[in-house]
Design a protein around this motif. Structure first.
Motif, PDB file in Angstrom:
ATOM      1  N   PRO A 225       0.820  -1.210   0.000  1.00 33.35           N
ATOM      2  CA  PRO A 225       0.000   0.000   0.000  1.00 33.35           C
ATOM      3  C   PRO A 225       0.855   1.261   0.000  1.00 33.35           C
ATOM      4  O   PRO A 225       1.865   1.351   0.711  1.00 33.35           O
ATOM      5  CB  PRO A 225      -0.805  -0.127   1.295  1.00 33.35           C
ATOM      6  CG  PRO A 225      -0.857  -1.595   1.564  1.00 33.35           C
ATOM      7  CD  PRO A 225       0.456  -2.139   1.098  1.00 33.35           C
ATOM      8  N   THR A 226       0.435   2.223  -0.797  1.00 32.54           N
ATOM      9  CA  THR A 226       1.174   3.487  -0.889  1.00 32.54           C
ATOM     10  C   THR A 226       0.728   4.489   0.176  1.00 32.54           C
ATOM     11  O   THR A 226       1.446   5.451   0.456  1.00 32.54           O
ATOM     12  CB  THR A 226       0.946   4.124  -2.274  1.00 32.54           C
ATOM     13  OG1 THR A 226      -0.464   4.397  -2.440  1.00 32.54           O
ATOM     14  CG2 THR A 226       1.427   3.195  -3.380  1.00 32.54           C
ATOM     15  N   PHE A 248      -8.749  -1.045 -10.804  1.00 31.52           N
ATOM     16  CA  PHE A 248      -8.527  -2.138  -9.865  1.00 31.52           C
ATOM     17  C   PHE A 248      -7.146  -2.728 -10.160  1.00 31.52           C
ATOM     18  O   PHE A 248      -6.780  -2.941 -11.320  1.00 31.52           O
ATOM     19  CB  PHE A 248      -9.579  -3.235 -10.031  1.00 31.52           C
ATOM     20  CG  PHE A 248     -10.973  -2.822  -9.653  1.00 31.52           C
ATOM     21  CD1 PHE A 248     -11.229  -2.236  -8.421  1.00 31.52           C
ATOM     22  CD2 PHE A 248     -12.027  -3.026 -10.534  1.00 31.52           C
ATOM     23  CE1 PHE A 248     -12.519  -1.861  -8.069  1.00 31.52           C
ATOM     24  CE2 PHE A 248     -13.317  -2.672 -10.185  1.00 31.52           C
ATOM     25  CZ  PHE A 248     -13.561  -2.076  -8.943  1.00 31.52           C
ATOM     26  N   ALA A 249      -6.389  -2.990  -9.115  1.00 28.50           N
ATOM     27  CA  ALA A 249      -5.127  -3.712  -9.332  1.00 28.50           C
ATOM     28  C   ALA A 249      -5.410  -5.117  -9.851  1.00 28.50           C
ATOM     29  O   ALA A 249      -4.711  -5.631 -10.723  1.00 28.50           O
ATOM     30  CB  ALA A 249      -4.335  -3.782  -8.030  1.00 28.50           C
ATOM     31  N   GLY A 262      -4.992  -3.307 -13.753  1.00 26.42           N
ATOM     32  CA  GLY A 262      -4.428  -2.049 -14.222  1.00 26.42           C
ATOM     33  C   GLY A 262      -3.716  -1.332 -13.086  1.00 26.42           C
ATOM     34  O   GLY A 262      -3.754  -1.765 -11.926  1.00 26.42           O
ATOM     35  N   PRO A 263      -3.049  -0.223 -13.392  1.00 24.66           N
ATOM     36  CA  PRO A 263      -2.364   0.557 -12.351  1.00 24.66           C
ATOM     37  C   PRO A 263      -3.369   1.114 -11.348  1.00 24.66           C
ATOM     38  O   PRO A 263      -4.414   1.630 -11.734  1.00 24.66           O
ATOM     39  CB  PRO A 263      -1.683   1.675 -13.137  1.00 24.66           C
ATOM     40  CG  PRO A 263      -1.608   1.180 -14.544  1.00 24.66           C
ATOM     41  CD  PRO A 263      -2.822   0.338 -14.738  1.00 24.66           C
ATOM     42  N   SER A 264      -3.051   0.976 -10.052  1.00 20.40           N
ATOM     43  CA  SER A 264      -3.933   1.500  -9.010  1.00 20.40           C
ATOM     44  C   SER A 264      -3.149   2.432  -8.097  1.00 20.40           C
ATOM     45  O   SER A 264      -1.944   2.245  -7.888  1.00 20.40           O
ATOM     46  CB  SER A 264      -4.538   0.359  -8.190  1.00 20.40           C
ATOM     47  OG  SER A 264      -3.572  -0.221  -7.328  1.00 20.40           O
ATOM     48  N   GLY A 268       0.191   1.388  -6.155  1.00 18.19           N
ATOM     49  CA  GLY A 268       1.215   1.927  -7.063  1.00 18.19           C
ATOM     50  C   GLY A 268       1.743   0.876  -8.008  1.00 18.19           C
ATOM     51  O   GLY A 268       2.912   0.927  -8.415  1.00 18.19           O
ATOM     52  N   ASN A 269       0.901  -0.071  -8.370  1.00 17.65           N
ATOM     53  CA  ASN A 269       1.324  -1.224  -9.183  1.00 17.65           C
ATOM     54  C   ASN A 269       1.193  -0.974 -10.668  1.00 17.65           C
ATOM     55  O   ASN A 269       0.488  -0.050 -11.109  1.00 17.65           O
ATOM     56  CB  ASN A 269       0.488  -2.442  -8.818  1.00 17.65           C
ATOM     57  CG  ASN A 269      -0.985  -2.228  -9.128  1.00 17.65           C
ATOM     58  OD1 ASN A 269      -1.685  -1.532  -8.386  1.00 17.65           O
ATOM     59  ND2 ASN A 269      -1.449  -2.815 -10.238  1.00 17.65           N
ATOM     60  N   LEU A 270       1.871  -1.795 -11.426  1.00 19.12           N
ATOM     61  CA  LEU A 270       1.669  -1.882 -12.871  1.00 19.12           C
ATOM     62  C   LEU A 270       0.621  -2.967 -13.121  1.00 19.12           C
ATOM     63  O   LEU A 270       0.138  -3.610 -12.185  1.00 19.12           O
ATOM     64  CB  LEU A 270       2.990  -2.235 -13.552  1.00 19.12           C
ATOM     65  CG  LEU A 270       4.172  -1.299 -13.263  1.00 19.12           C
ATOM     66  CD1 LEU A 270       5.443  -1.837 -13.898  1.00 19.12           C
ATOM     67  CD2 LEU A 270       3.866   0.114 -13.752  1.00 19.12           C
TER      68      LEU A 270
END
Length: 296
Positions: A225-226, A248-249, A262-264, A268-270
Motif C-alpha cells: 500500500p502506498t 482495480f489492481a 491495471g495501475p492503481s 502503485g502497481n503496474l
C-alpha cells in the motif's frame, strides 16, 4: 696454498704418493694448527696429544655407519618389495582419503531434499514454484509466517464459482492468500483479510497488510500500500477486487473465468497480467494451518 707435509720429508716414493694424496684431501693447516681452507667439513681430523693429527682415526670417522647398505640380494629384494607395498598402501590411502573428502564435500554441496519437497503445502498448486513459495513466505505477516499452507479453494478442485470461494474463506480467521494466473503464464494475486464478507454496496474493506504481487516482469514483484487511499479490497457476490483509484489492481468476475488488471493508486502497481483483460487459468485461495480447523 700450503700443505701439511713438506716436499723434502725423508719418506719413500710410496710414502710421497700417500702423503700427496693425504695432503690433497686434508684441509690446509697453518703452523699454529688453525684451519685456513675455505671448504670446511663437519668431521674434523682428530688432533693427537703431540699436536699433530692422527690420520688413522680420520680415515674411519668420516663415513657414518648408518650410510652403509646391506648388499644381500634376498634382503634387498624383500626390503624393496616391502617398501613398494608400503608406498602402494600410502598411495592407496591418500587416494581413498582424497576420494572420501571429495564425496563428503559433494554431499555437503548437494541438498538431501529437493526444493520442491521443502514446500510446506497440503496440496499441489498450479502456480506455486519453490522460488515463488520462498518469495511469498517472506512477504506474509508474522502471524502466519512459517505455518503450513492449506489449500482452501481451487477452481480445479471445487468448481468455478466465486460464491464457493467466499464460502470456503469462512474457514479462516486470519489473512488468506489469493493466487491466480492468466493463460500466458503470469502468476499474480494478493493478500486478503478472511473470512471474506460480501457487502450489498461497493464498499472497501481490509487493512494495510494487504498487498498484491506478480511474476509477469520476470522475478516475483511485490506492491505494498502506498497510503494514498484505503481501497484495499472489495468483495461482492459477483465481484472480488483489490486496489482502487484509477483502476482495480486485480478484479475477478463472478464466473472466475475472466478478470482485469491495471495501475492503481492503492498499491502503485503496474498491470499484474500480460494484458489488462485476461482469461484465468486457475484460481486458488490458501490459508494457514494454525488459524483454522480447515474442514473440507
Amino acid at each position: 696454498m700450503r700443505f701439511l707435509f713438506a716436499q723434502d720429508s725423508p719418506y719413500s716414493q710410496e710414502g710421497k704418493r700417500l702423503s700427496s694424496y693425504l695432503s690433497y684431501i686434508i684441509p690446509t693447516i697453518s703452523f699454529d694448527g688453525s684451519k685456513t681452507s675455505k671448504h670446511q667439513h663437519d668431521n674434523t681430523p682428530i688432533r693427537s696429544a703431540s699436536g699433530g693429527y692422527n690420520y688413522e682415526d680420520f680415515e674411519y670417522q668420516d663415513v657414518p655407519s648408518d650410510n652403509y647398505v646391506d648388499c644381500n640380494p634376498m634382503c634387498n629384494s624383500m626390503d624393496l618389495s616391502k617398501d613398494d607395498n608400503i608406498n602402494e598402501d600410502h598411495t592407496s590411502r591418500r587416494s581413498s582419503s582424497s576420494s572420501d573428502v571429495f564425496e563428503e564435500a559433494k554431499e555437503q554441496q548437494t541438498p538431501h531434499a529437493s526444493k520442491k519437497s521443502r514446500l510446506n503445502l497440503t496440496d499441489e498448486s498450479t502456480f506455486i514454484s519453490p522460488e515463488l513459495y520462498e518469495f511469498l513466505e517472506t512477504c506474509l505477516p508474522n502471524i502466519v509466517k512459517g505455518r503450513q499452507w492449506v489449500l482452501l479453494y481451487s477452481t480445479l478442485k471445487h468448481g468455478i464459482s466465486l460464491r464457493t470461494l467466499i464460502r470456503k474463506s469462512a474457514e479462516l480467521s486470519c489473512p488468506g492468500l489469493l493466487i491466480v494466473g492468466d493463460m500466458q503464464g503470469a502468476v499474480f494475486g494478493g493478500l486478503l483479510d478472511c473470512p471474506l464478507k460480501p457487502t450489498a454496496k461497493r464498499k472497501y474493506q481490509g487493512t494495510n497488510q494487504t498487498f498484491v504481487f506478480t511474476t509477469v516482469y520476470g522475478q516475483p514483484r511485490l506492491f505494498l500500500p502506498t497510503g494514498l487511499n484505503r481501497y484495499y479490497y472489495m468483495c461482492l457476490t459477483d465481484i472480488l477486487a483489490l486496489g482502487g483509484g484509477g483502476n482495480f489492481a486485480l478484479c475477478l468476475e463472478e464466473d472466475l473465468l475472466t478478470g482485469t488488471s491495471g495501475p492503481s493508486d492503492t498499491f502503485g502497481n503496474l498491470c499484474l497480467a500480460h494484458s489488462p483483460e485476461f482469461q484465468l487459468k486457475n484460481v486458488e485461495l490458501w490459508g494457514f494451518s494454525h488459524a483454522s480447523t480447515f474442514q473440507s
